[in-house]
Design a protein around this motif. Sequence first.
Motif, PDB file in Angstrom:
ATOM      1  N   GLU A 140      66.525  35.400  41.430  1.00 43.83           N
ATOM      2  CA  GLU A 140      66.263  34.844  42.750  1.00 43.83           C
ATOM      3  C   GLU A 140      64.761  34.840  42.979  1.00 43.83           C
ATOM      4  N   GLY A 141      64.307  33.940  43.834  1.00 47.36           N
ATOM      5  CA  GLY A 141      62.894  33.897  44.184  1.00 47.36           C
ATOM      6  C   GLY A 141      62.162  32.764  43.501  1.00 47.36           C
ATOM      7  N   ALA A 142      60.945  32.520  43.992  1.00 48.53           N
ATOM      8  CA  ALA A 142      60.167  31.368  43.544  1.00 48.53           C
ATOM      9  C   ALA A 142      59.142  31.699  42.476  1.00 48.53           C
ATOM     10  N   ALA A 143      58.847  32.968  42.264  1.00 46.78           N
ATOM     11  CA  ALA A 143      57.793  33.329  41.316  1.00 46.78           C
ATOM     12  C   ALA A 143      58.228  33.034  39.886  1.00 46.78           C
ATOM     13  N   LEU A 144      57.439  32.216  39.190  1.00 47.46           N
ATOM     14  CA  LEU A 144      57.710  31.889  37.799  1.00 47.46           C
ATOM     15  C   LEU A 144      56.440  32.095  36.977  1.00 47.46           C
ATOM     16  N   PRO A 145      56.512  32.768  35.850  1.00 49.49           N
ATOM     17  CA  PRO A 145      55.320  32.969  35.029  1.00 49.49           C
ATOM     18  C   PRO A 145      54.912  31.664  34.354  1.00 49.49           C
ATOM     19  N   PRO A 146      53.616  31.493  34.081  1.00 50.96           N
ATOM     20  CA  PRO A 146      53.195  30.307  33.326  1.00 50.96           C
ATOM     21  C   PRO A 146      53.713  30.379  31.899  1.00 50.96           C
ATOM     22  N   THR A 237      64.170  26.682  30.065  1.00 54.76           N
ATOM     23  CA  THR A 237      64.744  27.519  31.123  1.00 54.76           C
ATOM     24  C   THR A 237      63.842  27.529  32.350  1.00 54.76           C
ATOM     25  N   ARG A 238      62.545  27.634  32.117  1.00 49.16           N
ATOM     26  CA  ARG A 238      61.600  27.621  33.245  1.00 49.16           C
ATOM     27  C   ARG A 238      61.699  26.318  34.012  1.00 49.16           C
ATOM     28  N   GLU A 239      61.798  25.199  33.304  1.00 47.22           N
ATOM     29  CA  GLU A 239      61.904  23.907  33.964  1.00 47.22           C
ATOM     30  C   GLU A 239      63.208  23.799  34.745  1.00 47.22           C
ATOM     31  N   CYS A 240      64.294  24.363  34.219  1.00 52.25           N
ATOM     32  CA  CYS A 240      65.564  24.387  34.945  1.00 52.25           C
ATOM     33  C   CYS A 240      65.394  25.099  36.282  1.00 52.25           C
ATOM     34  N   VAL A 241      64.817  26.308  36.244  1.00 51.18           N
ATOM     35  CA  VAL A 241      64.611  27.085  37.470  1.00 51.18           C
ATOM     36  C   VAL A 241      63.684  26.335  38.426  1.00 51.18           C
ATOM     37  N   ALA A 242      62.591  25.779  37.893  1.00 46.90           N
ATOM     38  CA  ALA A 242      61.634  25.055  38.737  1.00 46.90           C
ATOM     39  C   ALA A 242      62.287  23.843  39.397  1.00 46.90           C
ATOM     40  N   ALA A 243      63.144  23.148  38.658  1.00 45.20           N
ATOM     41  CA  ALA A 243      63.818  21.977  39.225  1.00 45.20           C
ATOM     42  C   ALA A 243      64.746  22.388  40.365  1.00 45.20           C
ATOM     43  N   GLN A 268      65.328  37.121  30.369  1.00 42.56           N
ATOM     44  CA  GLN A 268      64.687  38.257  31.038  1.00 42.56           C
ATOM     45  C   GLN A 268      63.192  38.032  31.220  1.00 42.56           C
ATOM     46  N   ALA A 269      62.560  37.289  30.310  1.00 42.58           N
ATOM     47  CA  ALA A 269      61.137  36.986  30.444  1.00 42.58           C
ATOM     48  C   ALA A 269      60.856  36.125  31.667  1.00 42.58           C
ATOM     49  N   LEU A 270      61.889  35.436  32.163  1.00 42.14           N
ATOM     50  CA  LEU A 270      61.720  34.571  33.326  1.00 42.14           C
ATOM     51  C   LEU A 270      62.343  35.174  34.577  1.00 42.14           C
ATOM     52  N   GLY A 271      62.599  36.470  34.566  1.00 39.59           N
ATOM     53  CA  GLY A 271      63.058  37.165  35.762  1.00 39.59           C
ATOM     54  C   GLY A 271      64.548  37.262  35.931  1.00 39.59           C
ATOM     55  N   PHE A 272      65.322  36.862  34.946  1.00 40.46           N
ATOM     56  CA  PHE A 272      66.771  37.037  35.031  1.00 40.46           C
ATOM     57  C   PHE A 272      67.121  38.491  34.728  1.00 40.46           C
ATOM     58  N   ALA A 273      68.109  39.006  35.433  1.00 41.35           N
ATOM     59  CA  ALA A 273      68.583  40.376  35.208  1.00 41.35           C
ATOM     60  C   ALA A 273      70.102  40.365  35.122  1.00 41.35           C
ATOM     61  N   ARG A 274      70.638  41.245  34.316  1.00 45.99           N
ATOM     62  CA  ARG A 274      72.083  41.322  34.174  1.00 45.99           C
ATOM     63  C   ARG A 274      72.737  41.750  35.489  1.00 45.99           C
ATOM     64  N   THR A 275      73.854  41.111  35.805  1.00 48.95           N
ATOM     65  CA  THR A 275      74.547  41.390  37.066  1.00 48.95           C
ATOM     66  C   THR A 275      75.580  42.493  36.924  1.00 48.95           C
ATOM     67  N   GLY A 276      75.967  42.816  35.705  1.00 53.10           N
ATOM     68  CA  GLY A 276      77.062  43.756  35.486  1.00 53.10           C
ATOM     69  C   GLY A 276      78.414  43.079  35.413  1.00 53.10           C
ATOM     70  N   TYR A 277      78.431  41.763  35.640  1.00 52.39           N
ATOM     71  CA  TYR A 277      79.685  41.008  35.549  1.00 52.39           C
ATOM     72  C   TYR A 277      79.844  40.546  34.101  1.00 52.39           C
ATOM     73  N   ASP A 278      80.448  41.387  33.285  1.00 49.80           N
ATOM     74  CA  ASP A 278      80.634  41.109  31.867  1.00 49.80           C
ATOM     75  C   ASP A 278      82.107  40.824  31.592  1.00 49.80           C
ATOM     76  N   LEU A 279      82.367  39.897  30.689  1.00 46.38           N
ATOM     77  CA  LEU A 279      83.732  39.508  30.372  1.00 46.38           C
ATOM     78  C   LEU A 279      83.984  39.653  28.869  1.00 46.38           C
ATOM     79  N   PRO A 280      85.098  40.259  28.484  1.00 41.24           N
ATOM     80  CA  PRO A 280      85.391  40.419  27.061  1.00 41.24           C
ATOM     81  C   PRO A 280      85.864  39.111  26.434  1.00 41.24           C
ATOM     82  N   ILE A 281      85.487  38.927  25.190  1.00 36.58           N
ATOM     83  CA  ILE A 281      85.967  37.794  24.385  1.00 36.58           C
ATOM     84  C   ILE A 281      86.846  38.359  23.278  1.00 36.58           C
ATOM     85  N   TYR A 282      88.056  37.826  23.160  1.00 29.51           N
ATOM     86  CA  TYR A 282      89.021  38.286  22.173  1.00 29.51           C
ATOM     87  C   TYR A 282      89.220  37.206  21.109  1.00 29.51           C
TER      88      TYR A 282
END
Length: 287
Positions: A140-146, A237-243, A268-282
């Motif tokens: 969340e938020g507008a700050a994006l690294p160059p 990814t940065r362009e996706c967030v910026a758009a 993670q380099a662009l400020g994403f953090a894990r939410t804890g919502y993990d789903l198993p794949i079988y």
Amino acid sequence: MVSSVTPLTVVPYERRYRAEVLDLISYSYQRHVHLDWYDADEWLDHIGGIVQLAWRGTHLVGMLGASYPTDGMAWLRLAALADGVHEQEVMDRLWVPLVDAMVVAGVRQCWVLALEPWLDYALAPLGLRQVEMLVTLRREGAALPPVDSHGVTLHTATIDDVEEMTAIDQAAFAPPYPMSAHDMRRAYRTSAISTVARLDGRMVGFQISTRHGDQGHLARLAVLPELQGHGIGVLLTRECVAAFLRRQVDAVSVNTQASNTRSLKTYQALGFARTGYDLPIYAATFA
């Protein structure tokens, strides 16, 4: 009312059962819908797969549907049980003929993303074993690294780019994750933002994103294998967030496999953090 002692009958899906199947999927508490870009009716009508139905008398009490195989791999796309049934009894009765039909169709391995807790509990008795975790990240938020472009240029994707996007996707992902050309076309048409990356005029990567209300979602990101690790994924990814930010959407999510450490570092380099919502794949492998 049909007695619970009435024997179960399992038959392959036919179009004449369409209404009953859609009702079961729509109103059942125990359901699994993993169709990516499609609704259940669209998938049944236009994509289709290997589908088995369980009946008790004239009442539809369960269904399982898997995709047709790609490179011998298939996904469990639909599952639903009628309320009040003995779930393991119905799942057991559906799974065996589904496996038989998948093997005939050339499926060597079936994968399941356990989106619902009930399915998580129902899979182990069927012989499926957890092989991976899907993790969700959010920013969340507008700050994006160059980010240095390294000579890469970004362009809004067009329908004419879909063929090249499909080729990149299929080169970048090992089975069972690559997308078909049909799925890529559908993904492009339903996207909110689609971007391709070019280096010296050659397409080298792309991203496809969707929007759900006030949140964006990076649905697909792929870079040619020989150019991964060179910042192209970060740039896309940065362009996706910026758009999304330009559209006043400052919350963006993304999913990836827990074992995909390169993607995790990119996000993670662009400020994403894990939410804890993990789903198993079988997965289950068939001889």
